[in-house]
Design a protein around this motif. Structure first.
Motif, PDB file in Angstrom:
ATOM      1  N   HIS A 121      90.701  45.336  53.820  1.00 47.85           N
ATOM      2  CA  HIS A 121      90.988  46.638  53.227  1.00 47.85           C
ATOM      3  C   HIS A 121      89.827  47.583  53.498  1.00 47.85           C
ATOM      4  O   HIS A 121      88.702  47.146  53.746  1.00 47.85           O
ATOM      5  N   HIS A 177      96.488  47.683  54.932  1.00 50.16           N
ATOM      6  CA  HIS A 177      96.792  47.954  53.526  1.00 50.16           C
ATOM      7  C   HIS A 177      98.116  47.278  53.203  1.00 50.16           C
ATOM      8  O   HIS A 177      98.849  46.831  54.121  1.00 50.16           O
ATOM      9  N   ILE A 218      93.742  42.449  50.561  1.00 47.06           N
ATOM     10  CA  ILE A 218      94.984  43.195  50.759  1.00 47.06           C
ATOM     11  C   ILE A 218      96.054  42.572  49.869  1.00 47.06           C
ATOM     12  O   ILE A 218      96.446  41.417  50.073  1.00 47.06           O
ATOM     13  N   ARG A 249      89.253  58.073  55.847  1.00 41.88           N
ATOM     14  CA  ARG A 249      90.104  57.137  56.590  1.00 41.88           C
ATOM     15  C   ARG A 249      89.583  56.844  57.996  1.00 41.88           C
ATOM     16  O   ARG A 249      90.322  56.316  58.835  1.00 41.88           O
TER      17      ARG A 249
END
Length: 346
Positions: free
Chosen positions: A31, A56, A76, A192
């Protein structure tokens, strides 16, 4: 060892587990939050040369399609909605002669059957995945790598377990909390950007301190200043509907936005969301024991064409943007129902 292949659920620590022995791992899938990045760095320290990828819960099944070797998956959550697809991909990988390990601390989905789940599973609700990963491989790692587990534990608010407390006793924790704070703020600042996160995993696995890198320090301080500004801004933009306070598209960390939306209003649940390509992605937070956000969202979000889940007090969801009115109404109803049931402790 056989003990490392069982599911460890609800225990305070895996301190007594011996090192997990698996074939050379080719893929590390983790993750992108602090716990996931630290877990990946610990794994990479034990498996030098492995490739690091980020995924994810909603995307794991698709991401697994490219896996063609031994693998380790960290932090995850196994989504109820995608359980079948995830299991199918893992069975394919095993059928091709590869092996894997799945390390997680999220509640397991309803209908989960260990016997049909191919990887070796290490699972505990009480510990962060950084701790679980370090514990599984610590016999092959140096003591310094334990610092990374501490960073991950602080980032996931799980730094008071037996294992982490024991690790902290070997350090001046004031310095570790400084480095953990810089690391957490830096991760927030890069959002991100998976390539920067991949570089960070490499950096940490090489036993380098966050405070030793000028870029990390500068970006962390800038993010800290933004946090303070945004904390005050939340007072102006937050909205309240029933039990829920929320902010949407505030250009800020969703987790922190949810925390302060709730804190500034006294609501039972806080939400921060952002709209992306017709989907509203959100984080939810509550301090209340009666409210199990994972349980609520794992049912509510799929009923509206989305996905949801996580932990009892910290969870996430994705729903079609146009479903927001129905979502907020149903969430309020679920909170009312949860609060009407007395919390019994034994």
């Amino acid at each position: 060892p056989a003990a490392a292949q069982r599911i460890f659920q609800g225990c305070d620590s895996l301190f007594y587990i011996r090192a997990l022995v698996i074939p050379m791992t080719k893929w590390i899938i983790t993750h992108g939050d602090t716990d996931g990045i630290c877990s990946g760095a610990i794994a990479l320290s034990a498996m030098n040369g492995a490739r690091v990828y980020f995924s994810h819960p909603a995307g794991l099944a698709d991401d697994l399609q490219q896996v063609d070797g031994d693998y380790l998956i960290c932090d995850i959550a196994i989504s109820q909605h995608f359980l079948g697809e995830i299991t199918k991909q893992l069975q394919r990988i095993e059928g091709e002669g590869h092996k894997g390990v799945y390390i997680d601390h999220h509640p397991l989905p309803k209908g989960f059957e260990e016997a049909s789940f191919p990887p070796k599973l290490i699972h505990s609700l009480a510990s962060c995945v950084s701790e679980l990963t370090y514990t599984a491989y610590k016999d092959t790692l140096g003591r310094d790598v334990g610092r990374i587990a501490i960073y991950g534990a602080i980032g996931d608010y799980l730094d008071t377990t037996y294992e982490i407390t024991t690790l902290l006793n070997g350090w001046d924790k004031r310095g570790l909390y400084l480095d953990a704070g810089l690391l957490i703020k830096y991760i927030d600042s890069i959002g991100r950007n998976h390539e920067m996160k991949r570089q960070l995993v490499q950096f940490l696995s090489a036993n380098k301190l966050p405070s030793s890198d000028e870029v990390i320090v500068k970006k962390a301080i800038t993010e800290a200043h933004k946090d303070e500004w945004m904390r005050k801004k939340v007072k102006e933009i937050v909205k309240v509907e029933g039990n829920v306070a929320y902010i949407i598209d505030a250009d800020w960390s969703l987790g922190k936005g949810a925390i302060f939306a709730r804190a500034e209003t006294g609501a039972k649940v806080g939400i921060a969301g952002e709209t992306r390509k017709g989907v509203l992605e959100m984080s939810l937070r509550t301090p209340l024991d009666n409210i199990d956000l994972n349980e609520i969202l794992s049912v509510l979000a799929p009923s509206l064409g989305g996905t949801g889940g996580g932990h009892g007090k910290a969870a996430g969801a994705r729903i079609p943007t146009e479903k927001w009115p129905q979502f907020i109404a149903a969430l309020n109803a679920a909170i009312d129902e949860a609060m009407s049931v007395p919390k019994v402790e034994y």
